[in-house]
Design an enzyme around this catalytic site. Structure first.
Site, PDB file in Angstrom:
ATOM      1  N   HIS A   1       0.855  -1.201   0.000  1.00 50.07           N
ATOM      2  CA  HIS A   1       0.000   0.000   0.000  1.00 50.07           C
ATOM      3  C   HIS A   1       0.881   1.237   0.000  1.00 50.07           C
ATOM      4  CE1 HIS A   1      -3.238   2.742   1.153  1.00 50.07           C
ATOM      5  NE2 HIS A   1      -4.044   1.803   0.722  1.00 50.07           N
TER       6      HIS A   1
ATOM      7  N   ASP B   1      -7.856  -5.497  -0.545  1.00 54.08           N
ATOM      8  CA  ASP B   1      -8.243  -6.337  -1.689  1.00 54.08           C
ATOM      9  C   ASP B   1      -7.857  -7.798  -1.525  1.00 54.08           C
ATOM     10  OD1 ASP B   1      -7.283  -3.472  -3.469  1.00 54.08           O
ATOM     11  OD2 ASP B   1      -9.340  -4.220  -3.287  1.00 54.08           O
TER      12      ASP B   1
HETATM   13  C1  SDX Z   1      -6.018   0.105  -3.118  1.00 52.97           C
HETATM   14  O1  SDX Z   1      -4.389   4.545  -1.915  1.00 52.97           O
HETATM   15  C2  SDX Z   1      -5.381   3.905  -1.404  1.00 52.97           C
HETATM   16  O2  SDX Z   1      -5.879   4.264  -0.357  1.00 52.97           O
HETATM   17  C3  SDX Z   1      -5.893   2.783  -2.264  1.00 52.97           C
HETATM   18  C4  SDX Z   1      -6.896   1.878  -1.588  1.00 52.97           C
HETATM   19  C5  SDX Z   1      -8.219   2.585  -1.356  1.00 52.97           C
HETATM   20  O3  SDX Z   1      -8.974   2.146  -0.500  1.00 52.97           O
HETATM   21  O4  SDX Z   1      -8.519   3.514  -2.165  1.00 52.97           O
HETATM   22  O5  SDX Z   1      -6.402   1.411  -0.354  1.00 52.97           O
HETATM   23  C6  SDX Z   1      -7.231   0.680  -2.463  1.00 52.97           C
HETATM   24  O6  SDX Z   1      -5.717   0.486  -4.216  1.00 52.97           O
HETATM   25  C7  SDX Z   1      -5.180  -0.888  -2.363  1.00 52.97           C
HETATM   26  C8  SDX Z   1      -3.904  -1.333  -3.180  1.00 52.97           C
HETATM   27  C9  SDX Z   1      -4.359  -2.385  -4.173  1.00 52.97           C
HETATM   28  N1  SDX Z   1      -3.294  -2.748  -5.105  1.00 52.97           N
HETATM   29  C10 SDX Z   1      -2.680  -3.927  -5.026  1.00 52.97           C
HETATM   30  O7  SDX Z   1      -2.896  -4.775  -4.155  1.00 52.97           O
HETATM   31  C11 SDX Z   1      -1.709  -4.199  -6.162  1.00 52.97           C
HETATM   32  C12 SDX Z   1      -0.429  -4.817  -5.603  1.00 52.97           C
HETATM   33  N2  SDX Z   1       0.226  -3.840  -4.814  1.00 52.97           N
HETATM   34  C13 SDX Z   1       1.182  -3.014  -5.451  1.00 52.97           C
HETATM   35  O8  SDX Z   1       1.115  -2.816  -6.809  1.00 52.97           O
HETATM   36  C14 SDX Z   1       1.693  -1.879  -4.604  1.00 52.97           C
HETATM   37  O9  SDX Z   1       1.854  -2.320  -3.320  1.00 52.97           O
HETATM   38  C15 SDX Z   1       0.925  -0.587  -4.584  1.00 52.97           C
HETATM   39  C16 SDX Z   1       0.553  -0.131  -5.954  1.00 52.97           C
HETATM   40  C17 SDX Z   1      -0.310  -0.763  -3.775  1.00 52.97           C
HETATM   41  C18 SDX Z   1       1.844   0.407  -3.988  1.00 52.97           C
HETATM   42  O10 SDX Z   1       2.968   0.446  -4.862  1.00 52.97           O
HETATM   43  P1  SDX Z   1       4.271   1.212  -4.474  1.00 52.97           P
HETATM   44  O11 SDX Z   1       3.938   2.611  -4.198  1.00 52.97           O
HETATM   45  O12 SDX Z   1       5.369   0.943  -5.452  1.00 52.97           O
HETATM   46  O13 SDX Z   1       4.607   0.484  -3.103  1.00 52.97           O
HETATM   47  P2  SDX Z   1       5.759   0.858  -2.209  1.00 52.97           P
HETATM   48  O14 SDX Z   1       6.366   2.162  -2.571  1.00 52.97           O
HETATM   49  O15 SDX Z   1       5.287   0.687  -0.815  1.00 52.97           O
HETATM   50  O16 SDX Z   1       6.787  -0.339  -2.591  1.00 52.97           O
HETATM   51  C19 SDX Z   1       7.911  -0.514  -1.798  1.00 52.97           C
HETATM   52  C20 SDX Z   1       8.675  -1.671  -2.446  1.00 52.97           C
HETATM   53  C21 SDX Z   1       8.944  -1.480  -3.944  1.00 52.97           C
HETATM   54  O17 SDX Z   1      10.160  -2.148  -4.206  1.00 52.97           O
HETATM   55  P3  SDX Z   1      11.529  -1.263  -4.312  1.00 52.97           P
HETATM   56  O18 SDX Z   1      11.313  -0.296  -5.455  1.00 52.97           O
HETATM   57  O19 SDX Z   1      11.679  -0.580  -2.972  1.00 52.97           O
HETATM   58  O20 SDX Z   1      12.595  -2.318  -4.579  1.00 52.97           O
HETATM   59  O21 SDX Z   1       7.876  -2.877  -2.358  1.00 52.97           O
HETATM   60  C22 SDX Z   1       7.656  -3.397  -3.661  1.00 52.97           C
HETATM   61  C23 SDX Z   1       7.845  -2.256  -4.622  1.00 52.97           C
HETATM   62  O22 SDX Z   1       8.262  -2.770  -5.879  1.00 52.97           O
HETATM   63  N3  SDX Z   1       6.266  -3.854  -3.682  1.00 52.97           N
HETATM   64  C24 SDX Z   1       5.897  -5.108  -3.936  1.00 52.97           C
HETATM   65  C25 SDX Z   1       4.499  -5.107  -3.801  1.00 52.97           C
HETATM   66  N4  SDX Z   1       4.074  -3.879  -3.491  1.00 52.97           N
HETATM   67  C26 SDX Z   1       5.183  -3.109  -3.425  1.00 52.97           C
HETATM   68  N5  SDX Z   1       6.591  -6.219  -4.243  1.00 52.97           N
HETATM   69  C27 SDX Z   1       5.861  -7.352  -4.449  1.00 52.97           C
HETATM   70  N6  SDX Z   1       4.498  -7.432  -4.337  1.00 52.97           N
HETATM   71  C28 SDX Z   1       3.801  -6.323  -4.022  1.00 52.97           C
HETATM   72  N7  SDX Z   1       2.451  -6.390  -3.935  1.00 52.97           N
END
Ligand code: SDX
Length: 393
Positions: A270, A328
């Site tokens: 998140h 989710d």
């Molecule tokens: C919602 O914003 C909200 O409030 C949204 C929401 C709402 O109610 O409106 O809460 C609803 O959208 C929830 C999120 C749903 N999406 C997913 O579940 C999709 C999978 N998750 C990811 O795509 C991701 O976690 C995000 C999009 C949610 C956040 O992406 P970020 O901003 O890149 O996450 P981060 O900055 O915290 O990541 C830190 C690290 C990164 O690696 P590095 O660049 O540091 O090496 O963690 C990695 C990311 O690549 N990472 C993951 C991951 N999520 C982040 N690695 C593997 N699996 C994952 N799911």
């Protein structure tokens, strides 16, 4: 280059607005609607009461709630001609494509509520959006499965009416299962608002120009559809189904950790929560409860989800990056158990989030300080240079 802006790829660190509606503490894993913890509301309240709270700022008295429910009920029907919009789509159109189109088309059918300068019309637009979204989502579903549209039955409560419009058919009686209705109501409460997430920010930015609420919310629905946002509930269940059995989890964990593999664990991580998403905890309890009551708690998908969560939460990659299950991760398991196809998961998120979008829209357009949104950028392109004639290039 003008002012030097702090570059933030997701605008997470820059406050885009002030709001009194929802508070999130990402480090503590806390979510409050108008100051009330989501866990308490999910346990003691119901969706329309939460709608009143988000819209007007306080929990309603019995009389206020009765009046509000009556006002919402009066607007559950769609203009009959709107059916032509549904019928213009191919049968295999994703229900979210239909929702984007039909909600945008509401601007053409409910002219009076597009006058955002009139407080009464703003109120009617808010009520119409909340009241009609279940009908729109249900009809998008019915159209995609080739069944006739089912009209709302206002003797049912909000979530029961939605289930009725989705699952009843003219040929047979349909009795709303109170277990499913309560579970649906809780899912709607958990998704109702979430401060300045991508789709809410889209609604704010679109309506900051004075665009009407229906067109602005259609923009929010489009944004929510993405798999990184509201589309994650569909992607998550499809991921869990693809994993299939517990023994295949390590393969997917490895892929999620591989920088060269674009695969991410859907339903994990998140932008703001760096602790458990409090909604995920409630959703997990609800999944156990609903599947148990339905007698399908040996559900393989639920087993895979729980084992995947357990393994990930013990894995240094996820622990170090503070990646936890989000709203989710478990929602799709409940929705699938209710009989919804994965294509309906994000439309249900959209109908639940409509009250959050419209509450934030109302807060913004009634703010006397409000101005058109205008994000800036960090320019990293070519410096100023002279034009060169084509023969000199
Ligand atoms: C919602 O914003 C909200 O409030 C949204 C929401 C709402 O109610 O409106 O809460 C609803 O959208 C929830 C999120 C749903 N999406 C997913 O579940 C999709 C999978 N998750 C990811 O795509 C991701 O976690 C995000 C999009 C949610 C956040 O992406 P970020 O901003 O890149 O996450 P981060 O900055 O915290 O990541 C830190 C690290 C990164 O690696 P590095 O660049 O540091 O090496 O963690 C990695 C990311 O690549 N990472 C993951 C991951 N999520 C982040 N690695 C593997 N699996 C994952 N799911």
């Amino acid at each position: 280059q003008g002012d030097v802006f702090t570059y933030d790829p997701g605008f997470t660190s820059t406050a885009s607005c002030s709001s009194t509606i929802t508070y999130i503490d990402g480090d503590k894993g806390e979510l409050l609607y108008r100051g009330y913890p989501i866990e308490e509301l999910a346990d003691k309240s119901h969706f329309l009461e939460c709608c009143y709270l988000l819209l007007y700022g306080e929990l309603p008295s019995a009389a206020e709630l009765e009046d509000f429910e009556a006002r919402v009920t009066r607007h559950t029907m769609l203009h009959e001609q709107m059916q032509y919009f549904f019928r213009g789509f191919r049968r295999d159109a994703h229900p979210m494509a239909i929702m984007v189109g039909v909600v945008g088309a509401m601007s053409a059918f409910y002219h009076d509520s597009t006058d955002i300068g009139d407080p009464w019309q703003r109120e009617v637009a808010s009520i119409r959006m909340i009241a009609k979204m279940p009908t729109i989502a249900a009809w998008a579903f019915k159209y995609s499965i080739g069944q006739p549209f089912v009209y709302p039955k206002n003797s049912l409560d909000y979530s029961g009416n939605f289930l009725h419009m989705c699952f009843s058919v003219p040929a047979e009686d349909y009795v709303v299962d109170p277990i499913l209705s309560r579970a649906m109501d809780r899912i709607m409460m958990l998704h109702a608002d979430h401060e300045q997430n991508a789709s809410t920010s889209t609604v704010r930015l679109a309506s900051s120009s004075g665009a009407n609420p229906f067109a602005s919310i259609a923009a929010g629905i489009a944004c929510l559809w993405g798999p990184a946002h509201g589309g994650a509930n569909q992607a998550c269940l499809e991921m869990l189904q693809e994993i299939g059995t517990v023994d295949r989890i390590p393969e997917y964990i490895a892929r999620a950790k591989d920088k060269d593999d674009p695969f991410r664990l859907m339903g994990f991580g998140h932008r703001v929560y760096k602790n458990f998403d409090p909604r995920a905890k409630v959703m997990k309890q609800s999944a156990d409860e609903v599947l148990g009551l339905l007698g399908i708690d040996n559900n393989e998908t639920l087993k895979v989800a729980k084992e995947l969560e357990k393994i990930a939460l013990e894995d240094p990659y996820f622990v170090d990056k503070k990646l936890y299950p989000n709203v989710d991760f478990y929602s799709g398991i409940i929705l699938e158990a209710m009989g919804f196809p994965t294509s309906m998961f994000t439309p249900i998120f959209a109908l639940s989030r409509t009250v959050g979008w419209i509450s934030q829209w109302k807060e913004m357009i009634t703010d006397p300080e409000q101005r058109i949104g205008r994000p800036r950028q960090r320019y990293i392109g070519a410096p100023r240079r002279e034009y060169t004639e084509i023969e000199d290039r």
